[in-house]
Design a protein around this motif. Structure first.
Motif, mmCIF file in Angstrom:
data_model
loop_
_atom_site.group_PDB
_atom_site.id
_atom_site.type_symbol
_atom_site.label_atom_id
_atom_site.label_comp_id
_atom_site.label_asym_id
_atom_site.label_seq_id
_atom_site.Cartn_x
_atom_site.Cartn_y
_atom_site.Cartn_z
ATOM 1 N N PRO A 52 0.794 -1.239 0.000
ATOM 2 C CA PRO A 52 0.000 0.000 0.000
ATOM 3 C C PRO A 52 0.823 1.284 0.000
ATOM 4 C CG PRO A 52 -0.073 -1.077 2.153
ATOM 5 C CD PRO A 52 0.603 -2.016 1.219
ATOM 6 N N GLY A 53 2.058 1.236 0.413
ATOM 7 C CA GLY A 53 2.870 2.449 0.435
ATOM 8 C C GLY A 53 3.397 2.811 -0.933
ATOM 9 N N ASP A 54 4.076 3.935 -0.997
ATOM 10 C CA ASP A 54 4.711 4.370 -2.236
ATOM 11 C C ASP A 54 5.962 3.532 -2.472
ATOM 12 O OD1 ASP A 54 5.898 5.651 -4.362
ATOM 13 O OD2 ASP A 54 5.591 7.670 -3.589
ATOM 14 N N PRO A 55 6.067 2.840 -3.607
ATOM 15 C CA PRO A 55 7.257 2.011 -3.842
ATOM 16 C C PRO A 55 8.540 2.818 -3.961
ATOM 17 C CG PRO A 55 5.932 2.175 -5.834
ATOM 18 C CD PRO A 55 5.125 2.781 -4.725
ATOM 19 N N MET A 58 11.765 5.284 0.895
ATOM 20 C CA MET A 58 12.880 4.584 1.540
ATOM 21 C C MET A 58 12.361 3.940 2.818
ATOM 22 S SD MET A 58 15.935 7.382 0.933
ATOM 23 C CE MET A 58 14.903 8.785 1.395
ATOM 24 N N VAL A 59 12.448 2.608 2.889
ATOM 25 C CA VAL A 59 11.817 1.879 3.986
ATOM 26 C C VAL A 59 12.818 1.106 4.845
ATOM 27 C CG1 VAL A 59 9.614 1.685 2.782
ATOM 28 C CG2 VAL A 59 11.363 -0.068 2.436
ATOM 29 N N ALA A 60 14.040 0.960 4.401
ATOM 30 C CA ALA A 60 15.026 0.171 5.157
ATOM 31 C C ALA A 60 16.422 0.639 4.767
ATOM 32 C CB ALA A 60 14.853 -1.324 4.884
ATOM 33 N N THR A 76 16.683 -4.566 -0.840
ATOM 34 C CA THR A 76 16.438 -3.143 -1.066
ATOM 35 C C THR A 76 17.495 -2.609 -2.023
ATOM 36 O OG1 THR A 76 17.794 -2.530 0.852
ATOM 37 C CG2 THR A 76 15.434 -2.823 1.222
ATOM 38 N N ASP A 77 17.214 -1.438 -2.581
ATOM 39 C CA ASP A 77 18.143 -0.854 -3.554
ATOM 40 C C ASP A 77 19.085 0.123 -2.869
ATOM 41 O OD1 ASP A 77 16.603 1.375 -3.046
ATOM 42 O OD2 ASP A 77 15.814 1.563 -5.074
ATOM 43 N N SER A 78 19.753 0.931 -3.657
ATOM 44 C CA SER A 78 20.766 1.847 -3.121
ATOM 45 C C SER A 78 20.184 2.944 -2.241
ATOM 46 C CB SER A 78 21.550 2.493 -4.274
ATOM 47 O OG SER A 78 20.667 3.205 -5.136
ATOM 48 N N LEU A 79 18.880 3.168 -2.349
ATOM 49 C CA LEU A 79 18.224 4.180 -1.517
ATOM 50 C C LEU A 79 17.369 3.564 -0.424
ATOM 51 C CD1 LEU A 79 17.104 6.754 -4.256
ATOM 52 C CD2 LEU A 79 19.109 6.859 -2.768
ATOM 53 N N GLY A 80 17.427 2.258 -0.269
ATOM 54 C CA GLY A 80 16.636 1.603 0.763
ATOM 55 C C GLY A 80 15.197 1.364 0.375
ATOM 56 N N ARG A 81 14.900 1.294 -0.909
ATOM 57 C CA ARG A 81 13.529 1.036 -1.370
ATOM 58 C C ARG A 81 13.323 -0.463 -1.574
ATOM 59 N NH1 ARG A 81 13.826 5.539 -6.106
ATOM 60 N NH2 ARG A 81 15.624 4.195 -6.549
ATOM 61 N N ASP A 82 12.120 -0.926 -1.264
ATOM 62 C CA ASP A 82 11.795 -2.347 -1.348
ATOM 63 C C ASP A 82 11.774 -2.787 -2.814
ATOM 64 O OD1 ASP A 82 10.890 -4.894 -1.077
ATOM 65 O OD2 ASP A 82 9.078 -4.389 0.043
#
Length: 293
Positions: A52-55, A58-60, A76-82
């Motif tokens: 439900p959040g914005d993909p 930055m989540v982690a 996660t990617d280089s910015l902490g996105r799932d």
């Protein structure tokens, strides 16, 4: 349709559909491709509920490898996105662009090809020159020019791809109409006083659609690849995540975090391969010789 003294259409519509479906279901590769596409479509529809959040949030912590944290199965990617959220939401964007572009190509190409193939003469010459004019410009270059002028957005990208792809459909529909316009069922329709519009859309077009349907499956795959290439080059919609934009974001850390490009790249491969398998199965199922066998 058919009247007394004329040859009937090759197969009744119901029998043709039943035979085509039976042949399609006998093709395990086509069925597998269809199931994969249905699964991708379901993921795209449920993306907002599953994640439900914005993909793009930055989540982690950055560079979590797949399996390192159960909360983020694909890392996660280089910015902490799932990454998993990005792939699921990216399916929505990529499939939407592919389907919308193919639909636009189908509408424009069918109208142009039907008019050229049915009327012939001057109309055929002018419309054929138009098709050839569009085809003189490389399709991907035309898409880049349109997106650069109108601005990168999902709707603009789909429109640009559709405007660059319709000549393929137009040529195919024109060839089918030139073959069918002198068929017995068309002559019978003319003898009954049917207008050209009804003959084109109610009599000839349904019989000309099978090869077009096969081509559309390939065009959806091509549109997905073009959108991915645009996003990879930084010309995608910056407000949404797509498989191509994920690959583009991960190319700078390809050696240290190859999964950031491999996972969305694998999603593109699966989608395109499934579409090609379905297209091949449809080609077999809609072949009139196989239906009558």
């Amino acid at each position: 349709m058919a009247v007394a003294g004329t040859a009937p259409a090759p197969l009744p519509a119901a029998a043709a559909r039943s035979g085509a479906l039976r042949i399609f279901l006998r093709n395990p590769a086509g069925v597998a491709g269809l199931l994969v596409l249905l699964a991708l479509g379901l993921l795209a529809l449920l993306a907002g509920h599953l994640f439900p959040g914005d993909p793009l949030d930055m989540v982690a912590q950055p560079f979590l490898w797949p399996g390192a944290d159960p909360a983020y199965p694909l890392g996660t990617d280089s910015l902490g996105r799932d990454v998993l959220a990005g792939i699921v939401h990216g399916a929505r964007v990529s499939l939407l662009v592919g389907l919308a572009a193919a639909a636009l190509s189908l509408v424009i190409g069918t109208v142009v090809g039907a008019l050229a193939g049915y009327f012939g003469g001057l109309a055929d010459a002018l419309l054929t020159r138009l098709v050839e004019l569009v085809q003189t410009v490389p399709g991907f270059l035309l898409v880049i020019v349109i997106v650069a002028i109108a601005g990168p957005s999902v709707s603009t990208i789909a429109l640009a791809i559709g405007l660059a792809s319709w000549p393929t459909v137009a040529r195919l529909v024109r060839a089918e109409f030139r073959t069918l316009r002198e068929a017995d069922f068309v002559l019978a329709a003319r003898s009954l006083g049917y207008r050209s519009r009804r003959i084109i859309f109610a009599e000839i077009l349904p019989n000309a659609l099978p090869p077009v349907i096969v081509t559309i499956s390939v065009m959806v795959a091509s549109a997905i690849l073009i959108e991915s290439a645009l996003s990879f080059l930084g010309m995608g919609d910056p407000n949404v995540v797509s498989w191509g934009s994920m690959i583009g974001a991960g190319r700078e850390v390809l050696r240290s975090a190859w999964y950031l490009t491999a996972l969305p790249g694998g999603a593109i491969i699966v989608a395109v391969l499934s579409l090609n398998l379905v297209g091949d199965a449809l080609n077999d199922a809609l072949n009139p010789r196989l239906r009558q066998a």
